[in-house]
Design a protein around this motif. Structure first.
Motif, PDB file in Angstrom:
ATOM      1  N   VAL A  26       0.841  -1.200   0.000  1.00  0.00           N
ATOM      2  CA  VAL A  26       0.000   0.000   0.000  1.00  0.00           C
ATOM      3  C   VAL A  26       0.874   1.248   0.000  1.00  0.00           C
ATOM      4  O   VAL A  26       2.012   1.235   0.489  1.00  0.00           O
ATOM      5  N   ALA A  27       0.311   2.321  -0.548  1.00  0.00           N
ATOM      6  CA  ALA A  27       0.921   3.649  -0.442  1.00  0.00           C
ATOM      7  C   ALA A  27      -0.070   4.563   0.256  1.00  0.00           C
ATOM      8  O   ALA A  27      -1.265   4.530  -0.041  1.00  0.00           O
ATOM      9  N   ASP A  28       0.431   5.340   1.186  1.00  0.00           N
ATOM     10  CA  ASP A  28      -0.394   6.295   1.927  1.00  0.00           C
ATOM     11  C   ASP A  28       0.026   7.690   1.518  1.00  0.00           C
ATOM     12  O   ASP A  28       1.037   8.213   1.989  1.00  0.00           O
ATOM     13  N   LEU A  29      -0.744   8.299   0.600  1.00  0.00           N
ATOM     14  CA  LEU A  29      -0.447   9.652   0.143  1.00  0.00           C
ATOM     15  C   LEU A  29      -1.024  10.659   1.136  1.00  0.00           C
ATOM     16  O   LEU A  29      -2.178  10.562   1.521  1.00  0.00           O
ATOM     17  N   GLY A  30      -0.208  11.623   1.522  1.00  0.00           N
ATOM     18  CA  GLY A  30      -0.639  12.573   2.549  1.00  0.00           C
ATOM     19  C   GLY A  30      -0.628  11.924   3.913  1.00  0.00           C
ATOM     20  O   GLY A  30      -1.562  12.076   4.705  1.00  0.00           O
ATOM     21  N   CYS A  31       0.449  11.199   4.218  1.00  0.00           N
ATOM     22  CA  CYS A  31       0.510  10.380   5.442  1.00  0.00           C
ATOM     23  C   CYS A  31       0.612  11.207   6.716  1.00  0.00           C
ATOM     24  O   CYS A  31       0.342  10.707   7.810  1.00  0.00           O
ATOM     25  N   ALA A  32       1.051  12.476   6.595  1.00  0.00           N
ATOM     26  CA  ALA A  32       1.148  13.388   7.755  1.00  0.00           C
ATOM     27  C   ALA A  32       1.958  12.762   8.888  1.00  0.00           C
ATOM     28  O   ALA A  32       3.137  12.466   8.715  1.00  0.00           O
ATOM     29  N   GLU A  33       1.322  12.501  10.048  1.00  0.00           N
ATOM     30  CA  GLU A  33       2.046  11.988  11.228  1.00  0.00           C
ATOM     31  C   GLU A  33       2.257  10.486  11.196  1.00  0.00           C
ATOM     32  O   GLU A  33       2.619   9.885  12.206  1.00  0.00           O
ATOM     33  N   LEU A  34       2.018   9.843  10.047  1.00  0.00           N
ATOM     34  CA  LEU A  34       2.266   8.406   9.871  1.00  0.00           C
ATOM     35  C   LEU A  34       1.385   7.546  10.766  1.00  0.00           C
ATOM     36  O   LEU A  34       1.745   6.430  11.144  1.00  0.00           O
ATOM     37  N   THR A  35       0.219   8.044  11.093  1.00  0.00           N
ATOM     38  CA  THR A  35      -0.688   7.300  11.967  1.00  0.00           C
ATOM     39  C   THR A  35      -1.229   6.051  11.283  1.00  0.00           C
ATOM     40  O   THR A  35      -1.330   4.988  11.899  1.00  0.00           O
ATOM     41  N   LEU A  36      -1.572   6.156  10.001  1.00  0.00           N
ATOM     42  CA  LEU A  36      -2.127   5.007   9.294  1.00  0.00           C
ATOM     43  C   LEU A  36      -1.123   3.867   9.211  1.00  0.00           C
ATOM     44  O   LEU A  36      -1.493   2.693   9.274  1.00  0.00           O
ATOM     45  N   PHE A  37       0.161   4.207   9.106  1.00  0.00           N
ATOM     46  CA  PHE A  37       1.183   3.158   9.061  1.00  0.00           C
ATOM     47  C   PHE A  37       1.129   2.269  10.289  1.00  0.00           C
ATOM     48  O   PHE A  37       1.341   1.052  10.206  1.00  0.00           O
ATOM     49  N   GLN A  38       0.843   2.845  11.437  1.00  0.00           N
ATOM     50  CA  GLN A  38       0.822   2.067  12.670  1.00  0.00           C
ATOM     51  C   GLN A  38      -0.295   1.026  12.670  1.00  0.00           C
ATOM     52  O   GLN A  38      -0.237   0.059  13.426  1.00  0.00           O
ATOM     53  N   TYR A  39      -1.296   1.231  11.834  1.00  0.00           N
ATOM     54  CA  TYR A  39      -2.315   0.203  11.624  1.00  0.00           C
ATOM     55  C   TYR A  39      -1.819  -0.836  10.621  1.00  0.00           C
ATOM     56  O   TYR A  39      -1.984  -2.044  10.816  1.00  0.00           O
ATOM     57  N   PHE A  40      -1.209  -0.373   9.536  1.00  0.00           N
ATOM     58  CA  PHE A  40      -0.757  -1.287   8.485  1.00  0.00           C
ATOM     59  C   PHE A  40       0.311  -2.254   8.994  1.00  0.00           C
ATOM     60  O   PHE A  40       0.358  -3.410   8.586  1.00  0.00           O
ATOM     61  N   LYS A  41       1.187  -1.800   9.877  1.00  0.00           N
ATOM     62  CA  LYS A  41       2.298  -2.638  10.321  1.00  0.00           C
ATOM     63  C   LYS A  41       1.823  -3.891  11.056  1.00  0.00           C
ATOM     64  O   LYS A  41       2.555  -4.885  11.138  1.00  0.00           O
ATOM     65  N   ASN A  42       0.603  -3.841  11.583  1.00  0.00           N
ATOM     66  CA  ASN A  42       0.069  -4.991  12.318  1.00  0.00           C
ATOM     67  C   ASN A  42      -0.726  -5.946  11.430  1.00  0.00           C
ATOM     68  O   ASN A  42      -1.301  -6.914  11.932  1.00  0.00           O
ATOM     69  N   MET A  43      -0.737  -5.689  10.135  1.00  0.00           N
ATOM     70  CA  MET A  43      -1.386  -6.593   9.185  1.00  0.00           C
ATOM     71  C   MET A  43      -0.330  -7.527   8.600  1.00  0.00           C
ATOM     72  O   MET A  43       0.566  -7.094   7.875  1.00  0.00           O
ATOM     73  N   GLU A  44      -0.414  -8.818   8.912  1.00  0.00           N
ATOM     74  CA  GLU A  44       0.586  -9.779   8.449  1.00  0.00           C
ATOM     75  C   GLU A  44       0.607  -9.891   6.930  1.00  0.00           C
ATOM     76  O   GLU A  44       1.618 -10.262   6.336  1.00  0.00           O
ATOM     77  N   THR A  45      -0.515  -9.573   6.282  1.00  0.00           N
ATOM     78  CA  THR A  45      -0.577  -9.701   4.827  1.00  0.00           C
ATOM     79  C   THR A  45       0.179  -8.578   4.117  1.00  0.00           C
ATOM     80  O   THR A  45       0.560  -8.722   2.951  1.00  0.00           O
ATOM     81  N   ILE A  46       0.392  -7.460   4.793  1.00  0.00           N
ATOM     82  CA  ILE A  46       1.074  -6.322   4.184  1.00  0.00           C
ATOM     83  C   ILE A  46       2.587  -6.527   4.256  1.00  0.00           C
ATOM     84  O   ILE A  46       3.143  -6.735   5.332  1.00  0.00           O
ATOM     85  N   THR A  47       3.252  -6.453   3.105  1.00  0.00           N
ATOM     86  CA  THR A  47       4.702  -6.629   3.071  1.00  0.00           C
ATOM     87  C   THR A  47       5.440  -5.380   2.586  1.00  0.00           C
ATOM     88  O   THR A  47       6.660  -5.350   2.615  1.00  0.00           O
ATOM     89  N   ARG A  48       4.698  -4.387   2.133  1.00  0.00           N
ATOM     90  CA  ARG A  48       5.326  -3.156   1.625  1.00  0.00           C
ATOM     91  C   ARG A  48       4.425  -1.968   1.912  1.00  0.00           C
ATOM     92  O   ARG A  48       3.231  -1.991   1.605  1.00  0.00           O
ATOM     93  N   VAL A  49       4.991  -0.935   2.550  1.00  0.00           N
ATOM     94  CA  VAL A  49       4.256   0.302   2.824  1.00  0.00           C
ATOM     95  C   VAL A  49       5.108   1.481   2.364  1.00  0.00           C
ATOM     96  O   VAL A  49       6.287   1.587   2.742  1.00  0.00           O
TER      97      VAL A  49
END
Length: 348
Positions: A26-49
């Motif tokens: 996934v790509a998070d455009l306009g990620c700002a404080e990187l809050t959404l990443f902290q959700y993505f990192k806990n998804m085992e299916t996600i291998t690239r952010v």
């Protein structure tokens, strides 16, 4: 009226959408404080952010949020996770973003000057060409519930806010021009009257099945990399059986040390059924016979120090409480002075 914060409502919704889509990058455009990443990192299916924002200072201040924690090193992922934090504009193409399956732009489009909306749209749906795109923006129809004065927007940096009709018109433009279908959803309904729609409106875009395949030049990379990291991954040889064996050996060794310190016993016999009551063992939900077989394999392996062995009836583990000596004779549970029945609290 009390509304839940945006973070507590919209971001979990994004994660659920990505989970349902089955995306791995996934790509998070306009990620700002990187809050959404902290959700993505806990998804085992996600291998690239790939997290992108125009504000480099903000990214540098929050880069720590992408760094692996001590817990990430202790409980390693089964699959890799590569993270890139990039500084750049969502209206400009970068090949590192083009390599992902799903592009998310959550509450971003309304921060762009209206003259840049077409560039933003073309960058996603004509150049980046993700399989999926998740776009959200405030619903202007909902603002009446906030008692705003005429012309007031939800954030000082919002250049515009769309009504539901305007948002659908933009979605239809994407559908007609770029070959994507879409579905609408949102978060934050007013329970007393749902005629205002969602507080935040979402569009989930999917490439049409007949979408042409393009050779994409990903060498164009104008964004500046602020930070990148690879998360620790579990060793493929670190199987559940191997981890359970380590837990068993650790626990029975601790019991042996307790018995030696308390009573001077040279050997203790620990029932496998008792070991199953320890959470560290019970979590694997295996049979007593499975545990017995793991102990056998451990004892047959190279480097076994003869500190533990399986009892003849296969129901217990015999642990030598002191280092073995040449004159020490092997014994079984029948010759051990006492069968250890010790509470877990005593061990720890």
């Amino acid at each position: 009226m009390v509304l839940l914060s945006f973070t507590r409502t919209s971001l979990p919704q994004v994660v659920e959408i990505c989970r349902d889509l089955g995306v791995t990058s996934v790509a998070d455009l306009g990620c700002a404080e990187l809050t959404l990443f902290q959700y993505f990192k806990n998804m085992e299916t996600i291998t690239r952010v790939v997290s992108v924002d125009l504000d480099k200072q903000l990214l540098e201040a929050n880069a720590r949020k992408t760094r692996p924690l001590m817990l990430d090193h202790m409980t390693r992922r089964d699959k890799p996770l590569d993270v890139s934090v990039l500084c750049g504009s969502a209206t400009e193409f970068d090949g590192r973003v083009a390599a992902v399956e799903c592009v998310c732009a959550i509450e971003l489009i309304e921060h762009l000057p209206f003259t840049q909306v077409d560039d933003f749209t073309a960058n996603i749906f004509q150049r980046l060409l993700p399989k999926y795109a998740v776009i959200s923006t405030p619903n202007k129809d909902f603002n009446v519930l906030f008692n705003f004065v005429p012309g007031q927007v939800r954030h000082w940096d919002h250049k515009f806010e769309w009504t539901r009709e305007e948002f659908v018109r933009w979605c239809e433009g994407v559908k007609d021009k770029y070959g994507y279908s879409y579905t609408l959803t949102g978060v934050g309904e007013y329970e007393e009257d749902n005629s205002f729609g969602f507080c935040s409106q979402f569009a989930i875009f999917t490439q049409n099945e007949d979408f042409p395949v393009f050779e994409m030049d990903t060498s164009q990379q104008p964004y500046e990399e602020v930070y990148s990291v690879e998360y620790p991954v579990r060793d493929p040889s670190d199987t559940p059986d191997r981890r359970l064996t380590h837990e068993l050996m650790y626990i029975v060794t601790q019991i042996g040390m307790e018995r030696w310190d308390a009573e001077g016993e040279e050997e203790s016999c620990v029932a496998i059924s008792h070991l199953q009551t320890f959470p560290a063992v019970g979590q694997y939900e295996v049979s007593d016979e499975h545990v017995a077989r793991l102990v056998e394999l451990h004892c047959e392996g190279e480097g076994c120090d003869d500190m533990v062995r399986l009892s003849e009836d296969r129901g217990s583990i015999v642990v030598r409480n002191v280092p073995p000596s040449p004159s020490a004779e092997k014994s079984d549970c029948s010759s051990v002075r006492s069968v250890v029945e010790i509470d877990e609290e005593e061990v720890w």
